[in-house]
Design a protein around this motif. Structure first.
Motif, PDB file in Angstrom:
ATOM      1  N   ILE A   1     -16.658 -41.204 -37.418  1.00 18.35           N
ATOM      2  CA  ILE A   1     -17.929 -40.587 -37.026  1.00 18.35           C
ATOM      3  C   ILE A   1     -19.023 -41.640 -36.902  1.00 18.35           C
ATOM      4  O   ILE A   1     -19.768 -41.654 -35.919  1.00 18.35           O
ATOM      5  CB  ILE A   1     -18.331 -39.463 -38.009  1.00 18.35           C
ATOM      6  CG1 ILE A   1     -17.404 -38.271 -37.796  1.00 18.35           C
ATOM      7  CG2 ILE A   1     -19.793 -39.062 -37.816  1.00 18.35           C
ATOM      8  CD1 ILE A   1     -17.617 -37.126 -38.755  1.00 18.35           C
ATOM      9  N   LYS A   2     -19.124 -42.521 -37.866  1.00 24.76           N
ATOM     10  CA  LYS A   2     -20.167 -43.548 -37.831  1.00 24.76           C
ATOM     11  C   LYS A   2     -20.005 -44.449 -36.606  1.00 24.76           C
ATOM     12  O   LYS A   2     -20.981 -44.770 -35.925  1.00 24.76           O
ATOM     13  CB  LYS A   2     -20.134 -44.381 -39.103  1.00 24.76           C
ATOM     14  CG  LYS A   2     -21.231 -45.408 -39.176  1.00 24.76           C
ATOM     15  CD  LYS A   2     -21.246 -46.135 -40.500  1.00 24.76           C
ATOM     16  CE  LYS A   2     -22.366 -47.142 -40.496  1.00 24.76           C
ATOM     17  NZ  LYS A   2     -23.157 -47.145 -41.684  1.00 24.76           N
TER      18      LYS A   2
ATOM     19  N   ALA B   1     -21.075 -42.569 -33.476  1.00 19.54           N
ATOM     20  CA  ALA B   1     -22.534 -42.447 -33.433  1.00 19.54           C
ATOM     21  C   ALA B   1     -23.162 -43.750 -32.949  1.00 19.54           C
ATOM     22  O   ALA B   1     -24.044 -43.737 -32.086  1.00 19.54           O
ATOM     23  CB  ALA B   1     -23.069 -42.070 -34.814  1.00 19.54           C
TER      24      ALA B   1
ATOM     25  N   GLU C   1     -25.082 -39.423 -36.687  1.00 19.91           N
ATOM     26  CA  GLU C   1     -23.822 -38.909 -37.235  1.00 19.91           C
ATOM     27  C   GLU C   1     -23.870 -37.392 -37.319  1.00 19.91           C
ATOM     28  O   GLU C   1     -22.859 -36.719 -37.097  1.00 19.91           O
ATOM     29  CB  GLU C   1     -23.558 -39.520 -38.606  1.00 19.91           C
ATOM     30  CG  GLU C   1     -23.233 -41.000 -38.550  1.00 19.91           C
ATOM     31  CD  GLU C   1     -22.977 -41.597 -39.918  1.00 19.91           C
ATOM     32  OE1 GLU C   1     -22.308 -40.943 -40.752  1.00 19.91           O
ATOM     33  OE2 GLU C   1     -23.444 -42.721 -40.158  1.00 19.91           O
TER      34      GLU C   1
ATOM     35  N   ARG D   1     -21.094 -34.841 -35.769  1.00 21.32           N
ATOM     36  CA  ARG D   1     -20.447 -33.790 -36.564  1.00 21.32           C
ATOM     37  C   ARG D   1     -20.626 -32.418 -35.914  1.00 21.32           C
ATOM     38  O   ARG D   1     -19.710 -31.602 -35.897  1.00 21.32           O
ATOM     39  CB  ARG D   1     -21.008 -33.780 -37.986  1.00 21.32           C
ATOM     40  CG  ARG D   1     -20.457 -34.855 -38.866  1.00 21.32           C
ATOM     41  CD  ARG D   1     -20.892 -34.663 -40.332  1.00 21.32           C
ATOM     42  NE  ARG D   1     -20.629 -35.866 -41.073  1.00 21.32           N
ATOM     43  CZ  ARG D   1     -21.469 -36.898 -41.201  1.00 21.32           C
ATOM     44  NH1 ARG D   1     -22.669 -36.850 -40.648  1.00 21.32           N
ATOM     45  NH2 ARG D   1     -21.126 -37.965 -41.890  1.00 21.32           N
TER      46      ARG D   1
END
Length: 91
Positions: free
Chosen positions: A64-65, A68, A75, A79
């Motif tokens: 996720i990081k 992003a 983030e 999500r």
């Protein structure tokens, strides 16, 4: 005037800057298509629909990081996109 005789420094304001980046030919096309109009370029290059598809495809359960950072979103937004995809898949 022949395009070969036009130099970037002859051009007005933003046209000069664009000519340095893209070349005289491209600037003449831009001028022809958009002269007199105000143009605002969005901060984000890609459409949200494309980004959502890419995020879902590239998500590996742990990145996720990285997603992003790669796409310039938070983030939290990443999500949210993943959750929407999971929710839509259940329907």
């Amino acid at each position: 005037m022949e395009t070969g005789k036009i130099k970037c420094e002859y051009l007005n304001g933003a046209y000069s800057e664009l000519a340095n980046l893209l070349g005289i030919e491209a600037v003449l096309k831009i001028h022809s298509a958009y002269r007199g109009q105000q143009i605002t370029f969005p901060v984000q290059l890609f459409s949200k629909e494309f980004l959502k598809k890419q995020i879902v495809e590239e998500y590996d359960g742990y990145n996720i990081k990285q997603l992003a950072t790669k796409y310039g979103y938070s983030e939290k937004w990443i999500r949210k996109i993943l959750k929407e995809h999971i929710d839509n898949s259940k329907e």
